[in-house]
Structures are given as C-alpha cells and as structure tokens.
Design a protein around this motif. Structure first.
Motif, PDB file in Angstrom:
ATOM      1  N   PHE A   1       1.927  13.529 -18.187  1.00 32.02           N
ATOM      2  CA  PHE A   1       0.637  12.988 -17.727  1.00 32.02           C
ATOM      3  C   PHE A   1       0.758  11.501 -17.405  1.00 32.02           C
ATOM      4  O   PHE A   1      -0.056  10.684 -17.822  1.00 32.02           O
ATOM      5  CB  PHE A   1      -0.449  13.257 -18.771  1.00 32.02           C
ATOM      6  N   SER A   2       1.792  11.166 -16.625  1.00 34.51           N
ATOM      7  CA  SER A   2       2.161   9.757 -16.448  1.00 34.51           C
ATOM      8  C   SER A   2       1.560   9.090 -15.215  1.00 34.51           C
ATOM      9  O   SER A   2       2.051   8.051 -14.772  1.00 34.51           O
ATOM     10  CB  SER A   2       3.689   9.629 -16.416  1.00 34.51           C
ATOM     11  N   ILE A   3       0.496   9.660 -14.657  1.00 32.04           N
ATOM     12  CA  ILE A   3      -0.315   8.911 -13.704  1.00 32.04           C
ATOM     13  C   ILE A   3      -1.402   8.211 -14.511  1.00 32.04           C
ATOM     14  O   ILE A   3      -2.206   8.855 -15.188  1.00 32.04           O
ATOM     15  CB  ILE A   3      -0.909   9.819 -12.618  1.00 32.04           C
ATOM     16  N   ASP A   4      -1.400   6.884 -14.434  1.00 30.49           N
ATOM     17  CA  ASP A   4      -2.336   6.113 -15.242  1.00 30.49           C
ATOM     18  C   ASP A   4      -2.610   4.773 -14.560  1.00 30.49           C
ATOM     19  O   ASP A   4      -2.354   4.622 -13.357  1.00 30.49           O
ATOM     20  CB  ASP A   4      -1.810   5.933 -16.673  1.00 30.49           C
ATOM     21  N   ALA A   5      -3.123   3.816 -15.288  1.00 31.17           N
ATOM     22  CA  ALA A   5      -3.515   2.531 -14.708  1.00 31.17           C
ATOM     23  C   ALA A   5      -2.326   1.766 -14.130  1.00 31.17           C
ATOM     24  O   ALA A   5      -2.508   0.849 -13.323  1.00 31.17           O
ATOM     25  CB  ALA A   5      -4.218   1.682 -15.763  1.00 31.17           C
TER      26      ALA A   5
ATOM     27  N   ILE B   1       2.325  28.799  -8.356  1.00 34.85           N
ATOM     28  CA  ILE B   1       3.451  27.900  -8.560  1.00 34.85           C
ATOM     29  C   ILE B   1       3.042  26.515  -8.081  1.00 34.85           C
ATOM     30  O   ILE B   1       2.592  26.344  -6.945  1.00 34.85           O
ATOM     31  CB  ILE B   1       4.700  28.366  -7.785  1.00 34.85           C
ATOM     32  N   ALA B   2       3.194  25.519  -8.931  1.00 37.90           N
ATOM     33  CA  ALA B   2       2.875  24.141  -8.584  1.00 37.90           C
ATOM     34  C   ALA B   2       4.041  23.255  -9.012  1.00 37.90           C
ATOM     35  O   ALA B   2       4.998  23.715  -9.642  1.00 37.90           O
ATOM     36  CB  ALA B   2       1.574  23.708  -9.256  1.00 37.90           C
ATOM     37  N   SER B   3       3.979  21.982  -8.658  1.00 35.92           N
ATOM     38  CA  SER B   3       5.094  21.067  -8.903  1.00 35.92           C
ATOM     39  C   SER B   3       4.897  20.235 -10.167  1.00 35.92           C
ATOM     40  O   SER B   3       3.795  19.761 -10.452  1.00 35.92           O
ATOM     41  CB  SER B   3       5.260  20.126  -7.706  1.00 35.92           C
ATOM     42  N   HIS B   4       6.002  20.031 -10.858  1.00 37.22           N
ATOM     43  CA  HIS B   4       6.042  19.158 -12.037  1.00 37.22           C
ATOM     44  C   HIS B   4       7.046  18.018 -11.819  1.00 37.22           C
ATOM     45  O   HIS B   4       7.536  17.423 -12.773  1.00 37.22           O
ATOM     46  CB  HIS B   4       6.437  19.995 -13.259  1.00 37.22           C
ATOM     47  N   GLY B   5       7.321  17.727 -10.521  1.00 37.64           N
ATOM     48  CA  GLY B   5       8.340  16.735 -10.216  1.00 37.64           C
ATOM     49  C   GLY B   5       9.732  17.333 -10.322  1.00 37.64           C
ATOM     50  O   GLY B   5       9.902  18.523 -10.585  1.00 37.64           O
ATOM     51  N   TYR B   6      10.756  16.515 -10.098  1.00 39.39           N
ATOM     52  CA  TYR B   6      12.113  17.058 -10.091  1.00 39.39           C
ATOM     53  C   TYR B   6      12.722  17.169 -11.479  1.00 39.39           C
ATOM     54  O   TYR B   6      13.071  18.245 -11.937  1.00 39.39           O
ATOM     55  CB  TYR B   6      13.033  16.227  -9.187  1.00 39.39           C
ATOM     56  N   ASP B   7      12.868  16.040 -12.188  1.00 38.77           N
ATOM     57  CA  ASP B   7      13.600  16.103 -13.460  1.00 38.77           C
ATOM     58  C   ASP B   7      12.874  15.386 -14.599  1.00 38.77           C
ATOM     59  O   ASP B   7      13.502  14.815 -15.486  1.00 38.77           O
ATOM     60  CB  ASP B   7      15.020  15.558 -13.303  1.00 38.77           C
ATOM     61  N   HIS B   8      11.550  15.453 -14.561  1.00 41.27           N
ATOM     62  CA  HIS B   8      10.714  14.981 -15.670  1.00 41.27           C
ATOM     63  C   HIS B   8      10.743  13.471 -15.861  1.00 41.27           C
ATOM     64  O   HIS B   8      10.468  12.967 -16.955  1.00 41.27           O
ATOM     65  CB  HIS B   8      11.075  15.680 -16.987  1.00 41.27           C
ATOM     66  N   ARG B   9      11.009  12.726 -14.805  1.00 45.82           N
ATOM     67  CA  ARG B   9      10.872  11.273 -14.898  1.00 45.82           C
ATOM     68  C   ARG B   9       9.397  10.912 -14.806  1.00 45.82           C
ATOM     69  O   ARG B   9       8.668  11.440 -13.964  1.00 45.82           O
ATOM     70  CB  ARG B   9      11.649  10.588 -13.781  1.00 45.82           C
ATOM     71  N   ARG B  10       8.971  10.016 -15.660  1.00 49.80           N
ATOM     72  CA  ARG B  10       7.566   9.624 -15.670  1.00 49.80           C
ATOM     73  C   ARG B  10       7.233   8.807 -14.423  1.00 49.80           C
ATOM     74  O   ARG B  10       8.037   7.991 -13.972  1.00 49.80           O
ATOM     75  CB  ARG B  10       7.256   8.830 -16.929  1.00 49.80           C
ATOM     76  N   VAL B  11       6.030   9.016 -13.905  1.00 45.09           N
ATOM     77  CA  VAL B  11       5.659   8.406 -12.639  1.00 45.09           C
ATOM     78  C   VAL B  11       5.702   6.888 -12.714  1.00 45.09           C
ATOM     79  O   VAL B  11       6.117   6.223 -11.762  1.00 45.09           O
ATOM     80  CB  VAL B  11       4.268   8.904 -12.191  1.00 45.09           C
ATOM     81  N   PHE B  12       5.308   6.312 -13.833  1.00 46.16           N
ATOM     82  CA  PHE B  12       5.271   4.851 -13.907  1.00 46.16           C
ATOM     83  C   PHE B  12       6.663   4.220 -13.979  1.00 46.16           C
ATOM     84  O   PHE B  12       6.788   2.997 -13.966  1.00 46.16           O
ATOM     85  CB  PHE B  12       4.392   4.368 -15.069  1.00 46.16           C
ATOM     86  N   THR B  13       7.728   5.036 -14.034  1.00 46.50           N
ATOM     87  CA  THR B  13       9.088   4.499 -13.947  1.00 46.50           C
ATOM     88  C   THR B  13       9.576   4.425 -12.506  1.00 46.50           C
ATOM     89  O   THR B  13      10.651   3.874 -12.248  1.00 46.50           O
ATOM     90  CB  THR B  13      10.082   5.342 -14.763  1.00 46.50           C
ATOM     91  N   PHE B  14       8.815   4.997 -11.557  1.00 46.79           N
ATOM     92  CA  PHE B  14       9.185   5.013 -10.146  1.00 46.79           C
ATOM     93  C   PHE B  14       8.574   3.838  -9.398  1.00 46.79           C
ATOM     94  O   PHE B  14       7.495   3.346  -9.752  1.00 46.79           O
ATOM     95  CB  PHE B  14       8.663   6.276  -9.459  1.00 46.79           C
TER      96      PHE B  14
ATOM     97  N   TYR C   1      -0.990  17.373  -0.981  1.00 46.73           N
ATOM     98  CA  TYR C   1      -1.417  18.109  -2.170  1.00 46.73           C
ATOM     99  C   TYR C   1      -2.931  18.249  -2.198  1.00 46.73           C
ATOM    100  O   TYR C   1      -3.666  17.323  -1.848  1.00 46.73           O
ATOM    101  CB  TYR C   1      -0.924  17.411  -3.437  1.00 46.73           C
ATOM    102  N   ALA C   2      -3.411  19.419  -2.632  1.00 45.71           N
ATOM    103  CA  ALA C   2      -4.853  19.675  -2.729  1.00 45.71           C
ATOM    104  C   ALA C   2      -5.418  19.148  -4.034  1.00 45.71           C
ATOM    105  O   ALA C   2      -6.578  18.737  -4.094  1.00 45.71           O
ATOM    106  CB  ALA C   2      -5.132  21.170  -2.606  1.00 45.71           C
ATOM    107  N   TYR C   3      -4.602  19.203  -5.088  1.00 45.59           N
ATOM    108  CA  TYR C   3      -5.090  18.745  -6.388  1.00 45.59           C
ATOM    109  C   TYR C   3      -3.935  18.240  -7.236  1.00 45.59           C
ATOM    110  O   TYR C   3      -2.768  18.546  -7.014  1.00 45.59           O
ATOM    111  CB  TYR C   3      -5.843  19.858  -7.122  1.00 45.59           C
ATOM    112  N   SER C   4      -4.327  17.463  -8.230  1.00 40.71           N
ATOM    113  CA  SER C   4      -3.416  16.981  -9.266  1.00 40.71           C
ATOM    114  C   SER C   4      -4.060  17.261 -10.614  1.00 40.71           C
ATOM    115  O   SER C   4      -5.279  17.256 -10.739  1.00 40.71           O
ATOM    116  CB  SER C   4      -3.174  15.476  -9.089  1.00 40.71           C
ATOM    117  N   SER C   5      -3.211  17.526 -11.608  1.00 44.46           N
ATOM    118  CA  SER C   5      -3.687  17.632 -12.990  1.00 44.46           C
ATOM    119  C   SER C   5      -2.752  16.773 -13.836  1.00 44.46           C
ATOM    120  O   SER C   5      -1.970  17.273 -14.639  1.00 44.46           O
ATOM    121  CB  SER C   5      -3.695  19.085 -13.469  1.00 44.46           C
ATOM    122  N   SER C   6      -2.828  15.464 -13.607  1.00 46.67           N
ATOM    123  CA  SER C   6      -1.827  14.523 -14.094  1.00 46.67           C
ATOM    124  C   SER C   6      -2.360  13.436 -15.003  1.00 46.67           C
ATOM    125  O   SER C   6      -1.607  12.548 -15.401  1.00 46.67           O
ATOM    126  CB  SER C   6      -1.145  13.842 -12.889  1.00 46.67           C
TER     127      SER C   6
END
Length: 292
Positions: free
Chosen positions: A123-127, A78-91, A141-146
């Motif tokens: 996959f919203s971790i980017d530049a 079991i791993a995390s996908h965030g809370y409600d699917h908001r893209r990271v670059f909106t935070f 966290y040990a790893y990300s697949s983002s």
C-alpha cells in the motif's frame, strides 16, 4: 452488500517484512511455494462459490504463466501488483511507469485478459508519491486499491479518505482504499492481511459489519497465498517483530477465511468500480481534505 475479496499473489520471501533480510538476487534460488499455495486458495474459493481479484506480481506471472491462466479461467479478476514488490515511494516517476509497463505486459500475456486494476506493494502510494495516481491514469488503469488510510510503521496515508475517491483531475480513475474501521476516536486497519490473521475473527466481523451497515459501503479485504501455508520455510535471522507478524496463526488462516466467506457476500473488485466511482469523493474535495 457485495464486498470485495482480493489476493496479493506473492511468495513467502517477497514480503515487506523480509525485504531487508532476503535479497531479491536470491529469490530464484529459494523454495517457491506460490503456485501450490495459490492453487489452495483457488480451491477454497471454489468450495465457497466466490470470485475474487488476484493482484499478481509480474515476477510471478513471468515464472508461472499457467497459474495466472488457471486463475483467469476460474472466473477471477487478474490485476497488477507491480513487478517485484518494490514500494512505490522508492521509485522515481519514470521508474514507476517502467515497472507498471513491465508487469502489465507479463500479466496480460500470461492470462490473456485485459488488466484494469492495480495495487501498490505494501500500500505504498501515499503522500510521498503525489505523481503515482496520475501515471496510473495515463497508463490506462480503471482503478487502484493502493492506499491504506491509517498510521502504520510499514505503510499508511492517514490523511487520505477512507472510501472511494478520484485522485486525478479529468480522469475516471478511482482509488478504492483498503478497509478501515472506527474504534473510539481512532481509524484502525481492518482490511485483512496480518490484522485478519493475528486478531480474533470477531474483530474482522465487527469491522466489516460497521462498514456495511453504518457507513453503507463495501469492505475491501485482502490476504496472501503464503498466509495459509504453515509449513513454509522460516527465516531465522529476520527481526523478531517481522517473524511474529509473518508466522503467527498461519495454521488458523484457512478456517478463518471459510468463516469470512460464509458470513458476508463477496465478489471481484472490478464489480464495485462503477458504483463506487459514481459516489467517489471528487479530486477537488480530496485535495482539500489532504490540505487540512
């Protein structure tokens, strides 16, 4: 070659394709199908004798904790996908940290196990988010697949490495990008999801063999529970491109997954972390590759 199979646990209305059409405030009033669809996925994995990683929304864990426990009890990660699917670059950075903590607590409380992995919605971790990996490391966290190292109209970080890299100096956090392949002079998406569902199965088989045999790296493949549900509701007022992407080949998905599971060796993402971390591109080389 052990590859990693992963499931992004979200319902049919929580996808990026409908984020401008279906308001979050209406989600609880819609027909929920994530539990039955995820149970079907668990059945497919059980038939094939495969363990996988389930990147779960905190929103789902909050409403269906028994489902998350069933996934864990079946031997899956079991791993995390965030809370409600908001893209990271909106935070903002603080909003991202708050989202991580909220989803982490809900998921761990539901499954009773430690959560070590994270996948950003779409996959919203980017530049645009140079701070995101550092916050993941700080939160343990040990790893990300983002990261999707491709060009796409909804996501993508084409300058990022195709395979494992260490994005944070002084940290063991490893980023495991979703699988891509070389086609001519281009890097193309081949990590599952809509590409797996819409394109002929032969493309995915070719791409995974290329990564395994030519690159000698594991493939990291993902899909969603709603992709095996041809009877899900239709969103009539969604853009035509979104409807084509979302609804095409839903009835063929389960059969394609069975072929995929038969043709390659599959396991959990956390089974790959130590090996991939040992040969991951170091942060200095990663920074140099981005700067070029």
């Amino acid at each position: 070659m052990l590859n990693a199979l992963s499931v992004d646990v979200e319902d049919w209305f929580q996808v990026g394709a409908f984020e401008q059409t279906i308001a979050r405030e209406t989600w609880d009033a819609l027909q929920h199908r994530v539990e039955r669809n995820t149970d079907t996925v668990l059945g497919l994995f059980d038939e094939a004798g495969i363990k996988a990683t389930f990147f779960t929304l905190g929103w789902v864990a909050q409403r269906y904790p028994a489902l998350i426990r069933r996934i864990a009890d079946a031997g899956h990660e079991i791993a995390s996908h965030g809370y409600d699917h908001r893209r990271v670059f909106t935070f903002s950075p603080q909003e991202f940290r708050d989202d991580l903590k909220k989803s982490h607590d809900l998921i761990e409380n539901a499954c009773g196990m430690a959560v070590a992995g994270y996948r950003a919605p779409s996959f919203s971790i980017d530049a645009r988010t140079p701070w995101a990996h550092a916050i993941l490391a700080e939160e343990g966290y040990a790893y990300s697949s983002s990261v999707a190292p491709v060009k796409h109209d909804h996501y993508g970080w084409p300058e990022a490495p195709r395979f494992a890299f260490k994005p944070v100096k002084g940290s063991d956090l490893v980023e495991l990008p979703v699988t891509t392949a070389r086609l001519g002079g281009r890097i193309v998406a081949a990590g599952g999801g809509g590409f797996f569902r819409l394109l002929p199965y032969a493309f995915s088989r070719w791409a995974i063999r290329q990564v395994n045999q030519a690159d000698k790296r594991p493939a990291i493949i993902y899909f969603h529970p709603w992709e095996i549900d041809p009877d899900q509701p239709r969103v009539a007022d969604a853009p035509i491109k979104s409807k084509i992407r979302h609804y095409t080949n839903l009835s063929a998905m389960a059969g394609k997954l069975r072929k995929l599971m038969d043709d390659f060796e599959w396991g959990r993402l956390d089974e790959l972390v130590a090996r991939e971390r040992a040969r991951a591109l170091p942060v200095t080389a990663f920074a140099e590759s981005i700067a070029q």
